[in-house]
Write an enzyme that holds these catalytic residues in place. Structure first.
Site, mmCIF file in Angstrom:
data_model
loop_
_atom_site.group_PDB
_atom_site.id
_atom_site.type_symbol
_atom_site.label_atom_id
_atom_site.label_comp_id
_atom_site.label_asym_id
_atom_site.label_seq_id
_atom_site.Cartn_x
_atom_site.Cartn_y
_atom_site.Cartn_z
ATOM 1 C CB SER A 1 -6.121 9.450 -3.585
ATOM 2 O OG SER A 1 -5.881 8.319 -4.376
ATOM 3 C CB CYS B 1 -0.948 -0.014 1.192
ATOM 4 S SG CYS B 1 -2.424 1.026 0.986
ATOM 5 C CG ASP B 2 -1.127 4.687 -1.638
ATOM 6 O OD1 ASP B 2 -1.161 3.655 -2.317
ATOM 7 O OD2 ASP B 2 -1.931 5.621 -1.790
#
Length: 581
Positions: free
Chosen positions: A490, A134-135
């Site tokens: 995002s 994930c990010d």
């Protein structure tokens, strides 16, 4: 280990840091602990390689990482290293988006870096394979490698395949925008339900050139990951071949004492920025590249993103601006095909070093020789352009300044790069109030939505606000409404959305002084973000301004509210890295 054929006995290099816990009579207790886990004499005489694994069942980005780590483990073991797997945290941005929980996301970057640093320091490891899904995994893991300066390889878990709805490919971006469409009566709830059920068909990180895929691509350009390692999907067999090779490279890096400090340079970071802007990468990469440069002790200013973007065209049109995803790039050779085009146009530094011990130019030539990337004239893709005939003449990232953002604000162009907008400020003190305004149908053409007190220390945690931006787009206002915030977006955000506005509201920055109805100008060609107020008026408002009480005074959020520095400098938490004033 006992899972494998026994390794040949050999004396351990006394220069290896792990010899502190494996050698000598005094270390019999620590060896006893290792033997309890199945390690044998051959393991204990080998370089100790930590495999940092943030596997979790809270996000498809990380749900498969145990399998990826297993492949890396095999690579280390086959390379005659001693693999030691350990875990760390992750936060699912897509799950926490739009809630108070999103404040944990950027904090998790710091905690991942801290935890990997602590384990590798405490257990006296010789090298690392750091895995990201994930990010915030990606920058957190790379920051840990830079901080420890241990021979390291970064390993991406891979992206998710696109889903399908109504005969077209979709991603999580479509679902977020569908929420806005439902609120405006442009989509039925039943259709949104169908999209929800088909947008994410399996394991892997969000598929577009969003934050995870941007940072995975950046890891190649920086030289911290092998070229060609970012694009393979999470569930493709090549992902596991890449993982095994990463383990082998980690052992080789230890044997050759090849450390992040030997790889990273100003040229490395300029290469990373050039790739980011050429592919339309996430605005979050600005924050993370600045933070990694600070960890590496390399002077990098936010204005340099704009300088590089002005001279580097956008040549890849992927989501969120386009329709294609990371798997499409994988099918034509991955990130190296973009780097090659930039290198041939003299837009990146071919002599920058990589983790394999070869330069970028040498590594590209090596991939060509092995047939792992096609000849450029064989590539036919309507989403990948040439430097001579680009999708857009300039890169996607713009740094706007003006009396509203003296230290800069960050925008990613996903549409009209000539965008100029003037409109009344609609001021909100948090994300929730802005979201309600949009969903209740109050938004009007020409509005400039201002969301403040969402910065690194003010939030705290600098929430990503894809929910709001997607709702604006879903309501049909992608081109006629601007949004600015001291928070973040995002990587899936599209439209004229300006984040990272600095100084932030919590520090009394100009965004804190805006009043409802003030005329705000957003001008992309001129890189301007300003309010139609005199300096005298802003000074008067500043005199009357009082800081808000912190939202959290204890626990992890209270601590990071005190520790975070400015987004303009990467929002780092170590005041020794940069001047956080």
């Amino acid at each position: 280990m006992s899972k494998q054929e026994p390794k040949a006995e050999s004396g351990k290099d006394p220069e290896l840091r792990s010899s502190e816990v494996t050698e000598g009579v005094d270390q019999a207790p620590s060896r006893a602990m290792f033997r309890a886990m199945g390690y044998d004499d051959a393991d204990l005489s080998s370089p100790m390689v930590g495999i940092a694994n943030p596997a979790a069942d809270i996000t498809p980005c990380n749900v498969h990482l145990d399998d990826v780590a297993d492949a890396a483990y095999e690579g280390v073991d086959d390379g005659d290293g001693m693999p030691i797997e350990f875990g760390t945290i992750t936060i699912s941005d897509a799950v926490s988006m739009g809630t108070e929980g999103m404040k944990a996301s950027l904090i998790s970057r710091e905690m991942i870096a801290d935890s990997v640093e602590l384990v590798s320091f405490g257990e006296r490891m010789d090298g690392l394979v750091t895995i990201g899904g994930c990010d915030k995994n990606m920058p957190g893991m790379m920051m840990a490698s830079i901080r420890t300066d241990l021979p390291s390889v970064f390993l991406y878990g891979g992206s998710i395949m696109p889903g399908e709805h109504d005969g077209r490919e979709i991603t999580i971006q479509n679902v977020f925008e569908g929420v806005g469409a439902v609120a405006q009566g442009e989509m039925e709830e039943d259709e949104l339900d169908e999209m929800e059920r088909h947008a994410c068909p399996g394991a892997g990180s969000c598929g577009g050139m969003f934050t995870a895929n941007t940072m995975a691509s950046v890891s190649e350009a920086l030289g911290l990951a092998p070229l060609g390692s970012a694009a393979a999907p999470a569930e493709h067999e090549e992902r596991y071949e890449i993982a095994e090779r990463a383990g082998e490279i980690a052992v080789d890096a230890i044997e050759n004492d090849r450390r992040p400090s030997d790889i990273l340079s100003k040229k490395s970071f300029e290469n990373a920025i050039a790739l980011q802007v050429a592919t339309g990468g996430s605005t979050n990469a600005v924050l993370h590249i600045l933070a990694m440069a600070a960890e590496a002790g390399i002077d990098l200013d936010i204005t340099e993103f704009d300088e590089i973007s002005r001279r580097t065209p956008k040549i890849a049109n992927l989501q969120p601006g386009g329709e294609r995803v990371m798997n499409d790039l994988f099918e034509i050779g991955g990130v190296p095909v973009v780097l090659r085009r930039l290198l041939e146009a003299d837009l990146i530094h071919g002599d920058a070093m990589t983790v394999t011990g070869r330069t970028i130019a040498e590594e590209l030539a090596h991939l060509e020789e092995e047939g792992r990337i096609p000849d450029d004239d064989e590539i036919e893709a309507d989403y990948l352009y040439t430097v001579d005939d680009p999708y857009q003449e300039e890169g996607a990232i713009k740094i706007l300044t003006g009396n509203l953002a003296p230290d800069g604000g960050v925008l990613k162009v996903t549409g009209d790069d000539k965008f100029h907008h003037e409109g009344p400020a609609r001021v909100f003190e948090n994300e929730e109030d802005a979201m309600a305004y949009v969903q209740e149908g109050h938004i009007e053409s020409g509005d400039v939505i201002v969301i403040r007190n969402e910065g690194p220390s003010g939030g705290p945690g600098m929430r990503e606000m894809l929910g709001v931006t997607a709702a604006v787009v879903g309501a049909g206002h992608e081109d006629d409404v601007a949004l600015l915030t001291d928070g973040r977006f995002s990587g899936a955000t599209r439209g004229p959305m300006i984040g990272h506005v600095a100084p932030e509201a919590a520090d009394g920055g100009p965004i804190a002084l805006l009043e409802e109805g003030d005329t705000v100008t957003v001008d992309i060609p001129e890189r301007e973000l300003s309010v139609d107020c005199s300096e005298e008026e802003l000074d008067a408002r500043r005199e009357a301004w009082e800081p808000r009480d912190p939202a959290y005074t204890s626990g992890v959020l209270g601590k990071y509210a005190r520790d975070f520095g400015s987004a303009a400098k990467g929002a780092v938490t170590n005041p020794g890295l940069v001047d956080n004033d």
